[in-house]
Structures are given as structure tokens and as C-alpha cells.
Enzyme design. Structure first.
Site, PDB file in Angstrom:
ATOM      1  N   ASP A 357       0.851  -1.179   0.000  1.00 18.42           N
ATOM      2  CA  ASP A 357       0.000   0.000   0.000  1.00 18.42           C
ATOM      3  C   ASP A 357       0.894   1.238   0.000  1.00 18.42           C
ATOM      4  OD1 ASP A 357      -3.036   0.856   0.671  1.00 18.42           O
ATOM      5  OD2 ASP A 357      -1.642   2.230   1.643  1.00 18.42           O
ATOM      6  N   GLU A 400      -4.769   2.424  -4.014  1.00 18.75           N
ATOM      7  CA  GLU A 400      -3.303   2.439  -4.025  1.00 18.75           C
ATOM      8  C   GLU A 400      -2.731   1.128  -3.480  1.00 18.75           C
ATOM      9  OE1 GLU A 400      -4.646   4.577  -0.201  1.00 18.75           O
ATOM     10  OE2 GLU A 400      -5.339   4.257  -2.257  1.00 18.75           O
TER      11      GLU A 400
END
Length: 479
Positions: A357, A400
Site C-alpha cells: 500500500d 493504491e
């Protein structure tokens, strides 16, 4: 028999093509449903009533009970809630303007455009509320762009969708944006309807071609039956003539008479054989012409089938590819994870799952805009893909977040690989607005063990990711 087998093979190939087309339609519908879920989530948080209606949409999608009529009613209720939301915002602004503690907002007007005393002033919308609405509209515009790149619409509907996207991305008129948001549902229904119509048309063409094949089989069967009947008739005629010759031999005592009788019967046999040959030649000619016609039709069918297979391969690649990063998407991840999991159960080789992430990604979006955020995701995805082994697998899991698979790799070894990758990404020269920006990511990894499932290992990797975030980010943890 060989010819029958060939037709059967073609028949089953057409059935397989129909099944693949149905799978493509389901894939497109899945994309549309995901887009609708994201849109509803982006619009949540306004009022409890509106959230309840959006929850109903997501619930219908989860339970696969989507009905056009019921959804039209839902859309009408959502329209009413949005209208009420606008009325509430207007009344709140007016109450603020009338409050003695707050100075009224005065906007100078040109002399030729001032309102009469009896006219009502234009409602003033709170700047923060307007900004939030515009952000929602922009987000829906981006999602609509992704939708248009993954599905096909009628030309007029696509033109309307492009105009709608431009309005959502550039307009500051909330009434125009609200009307645009109302049209998104209609466009989704139009896309699903077109996919269904295309599939129905394909099935209709397939049915027509199968009918042609069935007619050919029927003609062949009739010709075969005719050949068998003619051969049986010829056999009976020859047997009958021979039997009569035998009877003549037994009964006749005159040699001359006997010669004439035998000659007559041999002539009858010759005529029967001649008729059979003529009929057989006609049948073979007819079947040859039909065979040529069927070959031409089969060439057309094979060409069309090859075109359909090529189109379906492209659609399949689009359906399992993330448009922004060009990595496999979440659907492709689930397929590969299931494949590697079954392989792990069979051979018990090490198998490790990773979840990455990007750190503080929202700060990049808020500070430099969504285009900068998209660029970060593209570059990070490129570096991950280039620095993994060919046997490894990476997909954009959402937002993301990236998901990775390391076949035949222990978690400790996967951690070493990701640490090197993390150090490399953090050293990349990102610049936004002339400012250098350091981009890092955090990660969690977990290996498969006894009694594990796909879900339990991914959950452990996800928890390890949050542990890495809590530990200060820019690190990899094993779960």
C-alpha cells in the site's frame, strides 16, 4: 461417419463460442456493477435516507436481484432525496444570511442586471459544501471514463456519455452536475441492454447456422435412404429376373424359346442396372453441389468464429486488466490466487502472499491532484512489475493497494525481495509542481500453512500491512 463427426465438431465449437460470448457479457456486467458500487460509495454520507437508498442498490447487486423497473423507482427516490438535499442546503444558507451574528454576503451586480425589489435573490451555496459536491462529480467523471473504456455503447449513447464526462470533470454548475449524475444510471442500463442485445443477436445467428447444418444433415439422410431404397429395388429386380430364368429352364423343352427367354430377362436386368446408375449419378451430383455449398458456408462460419474468438480474447484481456496501471486487476488476482492455491495443496511447495500500500497517498492527491496520484500508481506499478520474477504475480487490488504472489517462496525470502523493491522506490526522483516528493510503500506478507485457505492467508497479510503502517510506514512485516 467421418463427415458426421466433422459436423458435430463444428456444432460443439459454435456452442462453445456462444458460452464464451455469454461469459463476456457477464464480465461486462460485472464491470458495470463494480462501477455503480463505487459511485454509490462516493455519494454516501449526505443524509441517512439517501444512504439507505444507496445501500439498497449495493444490496441488490450483492444478491443479484437487479430489476430495471424496481431500479427506476429507486432512481426516482434518489432524485427526490437529492432535491431535498439542495433545499436543505439553500435554507441553511438563508438562515446564515439572516443571522445577526454573521455579516451577509453581498455580491455587486452590474447596473443593467440588478433584480427588482420583488425578485428573490439567487441562493448562495456554502463554499465547502459546493467543493465537496464538485469533488464527488469529478470522481464520478473519472469512474465514467473507466466505464466507457471497458464497455461499448450505441454511438448516440457514447456521445452523450462523453459530453456527460466532460461536464462532470469541468463544470461548476451544480444543477448541471446533478442532472449529469442522474444520467449515469441510464447510461449503465443502456450499456447492459446493448451487451444483452448483442448476445441475443449472436445466438440468433448461431441458431440460423445450426438450422442450415440440420437441413444439410436431413438432406444427407434422405439421400442415403434413397440410395438404400434404390439398391434394394435393384436387388429385388435382379433376383426376380434370375428366378424367372430358373423357372423357364425347368419348364421349357424348346431350346430356341429358352434362348429368347434368357435374353429377355438379361435385357431387363441390364435396364434395371442402367436406371440405378443414372439415379445414383443424379444423387451424387446433388450431394456434391450441396457439399460445395456447405463448404462455402463453413468457411464463412469459421471466419466469423475466428473474428469472434479474437474479439473475445481482446475483451477478456480488457476485463482482467487495470486500465490505469496496465497490471492485472482484482478479478485476475482471484483467478491466479485460486490456481496457485490448488497447486500448493497438491505439491505443498512454499507459497507466499503479499499486500502493498502506497504510504500517504491521499496527501499526494490532495496536494497535487488526482493526475499526480495516478502518475505515482503507474510508476510504482511499473517498478514492481519489472523487479519481480517471471513466476511471480502482481495485480492492482484497488486504490493504491497491490497484491502479490510468490510461488515456491518462503515469507522470509519474499520479505528480502520486497525490502529491496521498497528501497528502490523510495529513492526514485518524484517531482510534483517543482517540489521533490518521496514516495514509499508499506507491505504485509504471509505464507500458506496447514488448514489455510485463500482468505485466511490474505487476511494475515493484510493485518501485517496494517502493522507495518502502525510501525511508521515504509517497511515490510510478516504475518
Amino acid at each position: 461417419m467421418s463427415s458426421d463427426q466433422t459436423w458435430k465438431t463444428k456444432y460443439f465449437q459454435e456452442l462453445e463460442t456462444a458460452e464464451q460470448r455469454e461469459a463476456q457479457w457477464k464480465s461486462e456486467r460485472n464491470v458495470l456493477e463494480r462501477m455503480l458500487v463505487r459511485t454509490s460509495l462516493a455519494s454516501a454520507g449526505q443524509t441517512p435516507e439517501l444512504d439507505s437508498l444507496l445501500d439498497q442498490i449495493r444490496s441488490d447487486l450483492r444478491k443479484n436481484r437487479v430489476g430495471v423497473e424496481s431500479w427506476r423507482q429507486l432512481q426516482e427516490q434518489i432524485d427526490r432525496q437529492i432535491a431535498l438535499l439542495d433545499e436543505v442546503a439553500t435554507s441553511e444558507v438563508r438562515s446564515v444570511q439572516q443571522s445577526p451574528c454573521v455579516a451577509p454576503l453581498i455580491v455587486a451586480e452590474p447596473a443593467d442586471e440588478r433584480v427588482d425589489e420583488g425578485d428573490q435573490p439567487e441562493p448562495v451555496v456554502d463554499a465547502e459544501d459546493q467543493s465537496q459536491r464538485l469533488r464527488i462529480a469529478r470522481r464520478v467523471g473519472h469512474l465514467l471514463g473507466q466505464l466507457l473504456s471497458q464497455v461499448s455503447l450505441e454511438p448516440d449513447a457514447e456521445a452523450r456519455a462523453r459530453n456527460l464526462q466532460r461536464a462532470l470533470l469541468s463544470s461548476d454548475d451544480w444543477d448541471e452536475l446533478r442532472e449529469g449524475l442522474n444520467q449515469v444510471a441510464d447510461l449503465i442500463v443502456a450499456a447492459v441492454t446493448r451487451s444483452q442485445r448483442e448476445f441475443e443477436a449472436f445466438l440468433k445467428r448461431l441458431d440460423e447456422r445450426l438450422a442450415v447444418l440440420q437441413e444439410h444433415f436431413s438432406v444427407q439422410s434422405s439421400a442415403q435412404s434413397g440410395r438404400e431404397a434404390a439398391a434394394e429395388k435393384l436387388d429385388r429386380s435382379i433376383r426376380n429376373e434370375i428366378e424367372q430364368v430358373g423357372q423357364q429352364l425347368k419348364a421349357s423343352g424348346d431350346l430356341q424359346e429358352l434362348k429368347q427367354s434368357v435374353s429377355s430377362h438379361l435385357e431387363s436386368i441390364g435396364q434395371a442396372v442402367g436406371r440405378f446408375r443414372v439415379e445414383e449419378t443424379e444423387r451424387e451430383k446433388m450431394l456434391s453441389e450441396q457439399l460445395m455449398a456447405m463448404k462455402e458456408k463453413m468457411v464463412v462460419m469459421e471466419t466469423h468464429s475466428e473474428q469472434m474468438r479474437g474479439q473475445m480474447r481482446k475483451e477478456r484481456e480488457r476485463a482482467v486488466t487495470d486500465l490505469l496501471t496496465q497490471l492485472p486487476n482484482r478479478e485476475a488476482w482471484q483467478e491466479r490466487l485460486s490456481f496457485e492455491f490448488n497447486r500448493w495443496k497438491r505439491y505443498q511447495y512454499p507459497l507466499t502472499v503479499g499486500v502493498l500500500d502506497v504510504d500517504l497517498f491521499k496527501r499526494v492527491n490532495d496536494s497535487y491532484g488526482h493526475k499526480a496520484g495516478d502518475r505515482v500508481l503507474q510508476l510504482v506499478a511499473k517498478e514492481i512489475k519489472q523487479r519481480l520474477r517471471k513466476t511471480d504475480f502482481v495485480a492492482r487490488f484497488g486504490g493504491e493497494e497491490f497484491a502479490l504472489l510468490f510461488p515456491e517462496t518462503l515469507p522470509e525470502n519474499a520479505q528480502v525481495v520486497l525490502d529491496k523493491l521498497r528501497a528502490h522506490v523510495s529513492a526514485l526522483p518524484f517531482h510534483f509542481g517543482g517540489d521533490p516528493v518521496m514516495i514509499t510503500f508499506s507491505g504485509g506478507i504471509a505464507g500458506f500453512g496447514p488448514d489455510d485457505t485463500e482468505e485466511t492467508v490474505f487476511d494475515r497479510a493484510d493485518k501485517a500491512l496494517y502493522l507495518a503502517k502502525d510501525s511508521g510506514r515504509n517497511c515490510i512485516r510478516i504475518g
